[in-house]
Design an enzyme around this catalytic site. Structure first.
Site, mmCIF file in Angstrom:
data_model
loop_
_atom_site.group_PDB
_atom_site.id
_atom_site.type_symbol
_atom_site.label_atom_id
_atom_site.label_comp_id
_atom_site.label_asym_id
_atom_site.label_seq_id
_atom_site.Cartn_x
_atom_site.Cartn_y
_atom_site.Cartn_z
ATOM 1 N N SER A 21 -6.026 3.765 4.106
ATOM 2 C CA SER A 21 -5.430 2.887 3.089
ATOM 3 C C SER A 21 -6.496 2.120 2.319
ATOM 4 O O SER A 21 -6.332 0.935 1.991
ATOM 5 C CB SER A 21 -4.437 1.914 3.741
ATOM 6 O OG SER A 21 -3.588 1.343 2.768
ATOM 7 N N SER A 47 0.794 -1.233 0.000
ATOM 8 C CA SER A 47 0.000 0.000 0.000
ATOM 9 C C SER A 47 0.822 1.277 0.000
ATOM 10 O O SER A 47 0.247 2.371 -0.045
ATOM 11 C CB SER A 47 -0.952 0.008 1.199
ATOM 12 O OG SER A 47 -2.019 -0.886 0.997
ATOM 13 N N LYS A 97 -0.067 3.727 -2.662
ATOM 14 C CA LYS A 97 -1.113 4.758 -2.560
ATOM 15 C C LYS A 97 -0.523 6.156 -2.384
ATOM 16 O O LYS A 97 -1.240 7.152 -2.554
ATOM 17 C CB LYS A 97 -2.066 4.422 -1.421
ATOM 18 C CG LYS A 97 -2.848 3.120 -1.639
ATOM 19 C CD LYS A 97 -3.871 2.914 -0.536
ATOM 20 C CE LYS A 97 -4.666 1.635 -0.755
ATOM 21 N NZ LYS A 97 -3.932 0.433 -0.332
#
Length: 388
Positions: free
Chosen positions: A126, A66, A69
């Site tokens: 997230s 993640s 992101k």
């Protein structure tokens, strides 16, 4: 080099040396080896100078989970900054976004959610669903958004990065490095500071579901104000964090640790080491005049020279008095001179290691002089060069 230029050169060297040193007596600075870090790769960077304090396998291509992101958010922030979208824009939630697996913001298919709420969902929670929704809104589809992500990565100098989605879900063609992610964090902090406080928010509530930021350092260290965590079975536990103490900021990246506790612990060790033994110093300000240079054949005899951007260095604490600086100008500078023309270089070194090697630029314009002025200066220059 003409005698007048030599004198000015020596003068500016002395002035810069005294300005940088502050005192004459040097003192030794003792710094221990960096701590051992339990991760597949890591890096500690000063985002102002770009200097690396410590690193291991920082260019090894690994799954970023993640941490991806960060790029998704960066592109959305760029779109906001350039006025193509606004925080209040309402984004339709597609079936694909709603069904995206993994961590979620819990948006509902068929509803509309503001860009602001989705961006918070990406950064704080997230949310994979929020990431896909924003990707579709910005580019029409997640695939088209991925093309933008990869183009942006190249513009930021992320040479060992390839994105295959906007979420960080595992894919063979989806990878990055600790160093590249530090570059991305640096861009987030420097390029869009108005949005950076989002990365320090500890909770976000959407659809009556309150979720915490997974960056536990936000609770443990008041100087930490971002950025992003990541975890998949393939990637392990990853963390990009930044902290600011007084006028110094560092970015720490660790990838492939064994647990959420471990990633926080290892990054904390890196940050503590950086702040304990190093500091960031601004040596020159944008537009600061370093000296005036002699111009031949111009409407004026002098031109102001300096730098058009701030110049920072990362140095061991207590070593500022050991910095040495020199300005080396071109031996003959002739008009016309335009603002931004390179007229020499400024170098700053510490114990023989060059820390700064930047072009010295014209800060003012000097048009070409009239015929008589050019002829007279040509005669003077001839005799100056003859006897130098």
């Amino acid at each position: 080099m003409a005698l007048t230029t030599v004198l000015r050169f020596l003068s500016v060297v002395l002035v810069l040396a005294l300005a940088l040193a502050g005192k004459v007596m040097a003192q030794s600075v003792l710094i221990p080896s960096p701590p051992q870090i339990a991760g597949s790769s890591y890096v500690l960077m000063d985002p102002k100078s770009g200097s690396i304090i410590m690193e291991e396998n920082s260019h090894e291509r690994l799954p970023p989970a993640s941490l991806t992101k960060m790029m998704t958010a960066y592109i959305v922030e760029r779109e906001l900054d350039e006025g193509r979208i606004s925080m209040s824009d309402m984004v339709p939630i597609s079936v694909k976004a709603w069904q995206t697996e993994g961590s979620r913001t819990f948006v509902q298919e068929g509803t509309e959610v503001s860009v602001e709420d989705l961006l918070k969902g990406v950064i704080i929670q997230s949310g994979n669903d929020a990431s896909v929704a924003l990707a579709e809104f910005v580019a029409g589809s997640e695939g088209a958004f991925v093309d933008i992500m990869n183009q942006q990565a190249q513009l930021l100098g992320m040479k060992d990065t390839s994105f295959a989605n906007a979420t960080g879900l595992p894919s063979e063609d989806h990878y990055s490095t600790a160093y590249d992610l530090a570059l991305l964090a640096r861009a987030i902090i420097n390029d869009y500071p108005e949005n950076y406080p989002l990365y320090a928010e500890k909770h976000f509530t959407y659809n009556n579901i309150r979720q915490p930021n997974r960056n536990s350092l936000l609770w443990r260290d008041d100087s930490v104000d971002g950025l992003k965590t990541g975890h998949t079975e393939e990637a392990g536990y990853c963390l990009v964090a930044s902290a600011k103490r007084e006028d110094t900021r560092f970015i720490a990246v660790v990838m492939g640790t064994s647990s959420s506790q471990s990633r926080a612990q290892e990054v904390q060790k890196m940050l503590n080491y950086g702040f304990r033994y190093y500091e960031s110093e601004r040596l020159f300000r944008s537009g600061q005049e370093l000296m005036e240079a002699r111009i031949w054949g111009g409407q004026a005899d002098q031109v102001s020279v300096g730098l058009t951007e701030d110049v920072f260095v990362t140095i061991p604490r207590g070593s500022r008095n050991q910095l040495e600086s020199t300005v080396d100008l071109d031996s003959v500078i002739k008009a016309p001179i335009n603002v931004g023309d390179e007229l020499g270089r400024v170098k700053v070194s510490l114990n023989g290691t060059v820390l700064v090697d930047e072009p010295v630029l014209a800060l003012t314009e000097v048009p070409e002089g009239g015929l008589f002025k050019r002829l007279w200066d040509a005669i003077k220059l001839f005799f100056v060069q003859l006897f130098q």
